[in-house]
Design an enzyme around this catalytic site. Structure first.
Site, short mmCIF file in Angstrom:
data_model
loop_
_atom_site.label_atom_id
_atom_site.label_comp_id
_atom_site.label_asym_id
_atom_site.label_seq_id
_atom_site.Cartn_x
_atom_site.Cartn_y
_atom_site.Cartn_z
N ARG A 232 1.90 -17.28 6.07
CA ARG A 232 3.05 -17.00 5.21
C ARG A 232 4.32 -17.10 6.03
O ARG A 232 4.34 -16.64 7.17
CB ARG A 232 2.92 -15.59 4.64
CG ARG A 232 2.69 -15.56 3.14
CD ARG A 232 2.32 -14.20 2.64
NE ARG A 232 3.38 -13.19 2.81
CZ ARG A 232 3.33 -11.98 2.29
NH1 ARG A 232 2.29 -11.62 1.55
NH2 ARG A 232 4.29 -11.13 2.48
N ARG B 157 10.17 -6.18 8.19
CA ARG B 157 9.50 -5.62 7.00
C ARG B 157 8.95 -4.24 7.29
O ARG B 157 9.03 -3.34 6.45
CB ARG B 157 8.39 -6.56 6.54
CG ARG B 157 8.96 -7.75 5.75
CD ARG B 157 8.08 -8.98 5.88
NE ARG B 157 6.77 -8.80 5.31
CZ ARG B 157 5.66 -9.37 5.80
NH1 ARG B 157 5.70 -10.11 6.88
NH2 ARG B 157 4.51 -9.16 5.21
N LYS C 179 -3.25 -4.10 0.56
CA LYS C 179 -2.93 -3.89 -0.86
C LYS C 179 -3.37 -5.08 -1.71
O LYS C 179 -4.00 -4.90 -2.73
CB LYS C 179 -1.42 -3.70 -1.06
CG LYS C 179 -0.84 -2.45 -0.48
CD LYS C 179 0.60 -2.24 -0.94
CE LYS C 179 1.57 -3.32 -0.49
NZ LYS C 179 1.86 -3.32 0.96
N ARG D 248 -3.16 -13.06 9.57
CA ARG D 248 -3.33 -13.35 8.13
C ARG D 248 -3.02 -14.81 7.81
O ARG D 248 -2.08 -15.39 8.33
CB ARG D 248 -2.41 -12.44 7.33
CG ARG D 248 -2.36 -12.79 5.84
CD ARG D 248 -1.88 -11.64 5.01
NE ARG D 248 -0.45 -11.45 5.08
CZ ARG D 248 0.20 -10.48 4.42
NH1 ARG D 248 -0.48 -9.65 3.65
NH2 ARG D 248 1.50 -10.34 4.53
N ARG E 223 9.41 0.02 -4.18
CA ARG E 223 9.56 -0.03 -2.73
C ARG E 223 10.77 0.77 -2.27
O ARG E 223 11.04 0.84 -1.08
CB ARG E 223 9.80 -1.46 -2.32
CG ARG E 223 8.68 -2.00 -1.51
CD ARG E 223 9.10 -3.36 -1.08
NE ARG E 223 8.10 -4.23 -1.58
CZ ARG E 223 7.33 -4.99 -0.82
NH1 ARG E 223 7.51 -5.03 0.46
NH2 ARG E 223 6.41 -5.71 -1.35
P1 ADP Z 1 4.61 -7.50 2.07
O1 ADP Z 1 4.26 -6.17 1.46
O2 ADP Z 1 3.63 -7.94 3.10
O3 ADP Z 1 6.03 -7.61 2.53
P2 ADP Z 1 4.77 -8.73 -0.58
O4 ADP Z 1 4.05 -9.94 -0.98
O5 ADP Z 1 4.53 -7.47 -1.31
O6 ADP Z 1 4.43 -8.61 0.96
O7 ADP Z 1 6.35 -9.00 -0.61
C1 ADP Z 1 6.92 -10.13 0.01
C2 ADP Z 1 8.44 -10.08 -0.05
O8 ADP Z 1 8.87 -10.10 -1.43
C3 ADP Z 1 9.11 -8.82 0.52
O9 ADP Z 1 9.29 -8.90 1.91
C4 ADP Z 1 10.44 -8.83 -0.25
O10 ADP Z 1 11.34 -9.78 0.25
C5 ADP Z 1 10.02 -9.29 -1.63
N1 ADP Z 1 9.65 -8.15 -2.50
C6 ADP Z 1 8.43 -7.90 -3.05
N2 ADP Z 1 8.44 -6.76 -3.77
C7 ADP Z 1 9.69 -6.27 -3.69
C8 ADP Z 1 10.35 -5.11 -4.20
N3 ADP Z 1 9.68 -4.21 -4.97
N4 ADP Z 1 11.66 -4.92 -3.90
C9 ADP Z 1 12.33 -5.80 -3.15
N5 ADP Z 1 11.78 -6.90 -2.62
C10 ADP Z 1 10.47 -7.15 -2.87
#
Ligand code: ADP
Ligand code: ZN
Length: 221
Positions: free
Chosen positions: A161, A172, A17, A129, A92
């Site tokens: 990360r 996750r 993404k 990654r 999400r």
């Molecule tokens: P990934 O999709 O690999 O988990 P992201 O960078 O999109 O990575 O998100 C990293 C973290 O940020 C998530 O694991 C969560 O803790 C938080 N986060 C991001 N977007 C949301 C969301 N829409 N709702 C709740 N937590 C979020």
């Protein structure tokens, strides 16, 4: 021609993404709104909010809905998002998806893309990654920066990360199945969903995405 696109990109962690959204947002000339990037900036800035967010993120847990919804609502109210946006990492959960419907009213979203990649492959991608700790640029063990884990774009340090460790990755992906996968039905019931095969080189996947987005926008006119 592609102006005004209001898009959401769904997909498992590691589906690509982030990589694709950076390119697609340039192509469409709309801002790339990534909740993960916004949250990581807050963590880095060391604000009280950032410290709170970090406790969730490092464990791979989701930030509470109302907190993320507030962040996104503020971001979408900025002038550059009036022409459209590309949402990455939001919504999400079903609660977030319903809140987004309210935020974009009286319009609706134009399209929701699901970047589809099998779980075995995202597991591989996530463990290899690496990201720039300064600008967030994405690399991997297979496609490292040119110079010694120094970012090609900004010279920052390229690292793993904190949530790309085995237990956080597992958590996750479980949360994805539990909370985010139901959104595929939510959006296909609204005729907004397009599933795009996310297996292939970044260029191949980008081409598929552009094709689907162009077709959807053409149909709307
Ligand atoms: P990934 O999709 O690999 O988990 P992201 O960078 O999109 O990575 O998100 C990293 C973290 O940020 C998530 O694991 C969560 O803790 C938080 N986060 C991001 N977007 C949301 C969301 N829409 N709702 C709740 N937590 C979020
Ligand atoms: Zn960088």
């Amino acid at each position: 021609m592609t102006r005004g696109a209001r898009l959401v990109v769904l997909g498992k962690q590691g589906a690509g993404k982030g990589t694709q959204c950076v390119r697609l947002s340039h192509y469409l000339a709309v801002p790339h709104v990534s909740t993960g990037d916004m949250l990581r900036s807050a963590v880095k800035a060391g604000t009280e909010f950032g410290q709170l967010a970090r406790a969730y993120m490092d464990r791979g847990e989701l930030i509470p809905d109302d907190v993320v919804m507030g962040l996104v609502e503020e971001r979408l109210a900025e002038p550059d998002a009036s022409r459209g946006f590309l949402l990455d990492g939001f919504p999400r959960t079903t609660v977030q998806a319903k809140a987004l419907d309210e935020m974009v009213k009286p319009n609706s979203l134009d399209l929701v893309l699901d970047l589809d990649v099998p779980t075995e492959l995202v597991l591989k991608r996530l463990s290899s990654r690496r990201v720039c700790s300064t600008c967030g640029a994405i690399y991997s063990l297979e496609a490292p920066p040119k110079l010694n884990w120094t970012c090609d774009l900004c010279g920052g340090e390229v690292v793993q990360r904190p949530d790309d460790t085995e237990p956080a990755i597992r958590r996750r992906l479980d949360l994805y199945e539990e909370s985010t996968a139901p959104l595929l039905k939510f959006y296909s019931d609204r005729n907004l969903l397009a599933v795009v095969d996310g297996v292939g080189t970044p260029d191949e996947v980008m081409e598929r995405l552009i094709e689907v987005v162009e077709a959807a926008i053409r149909d709307k006119r």
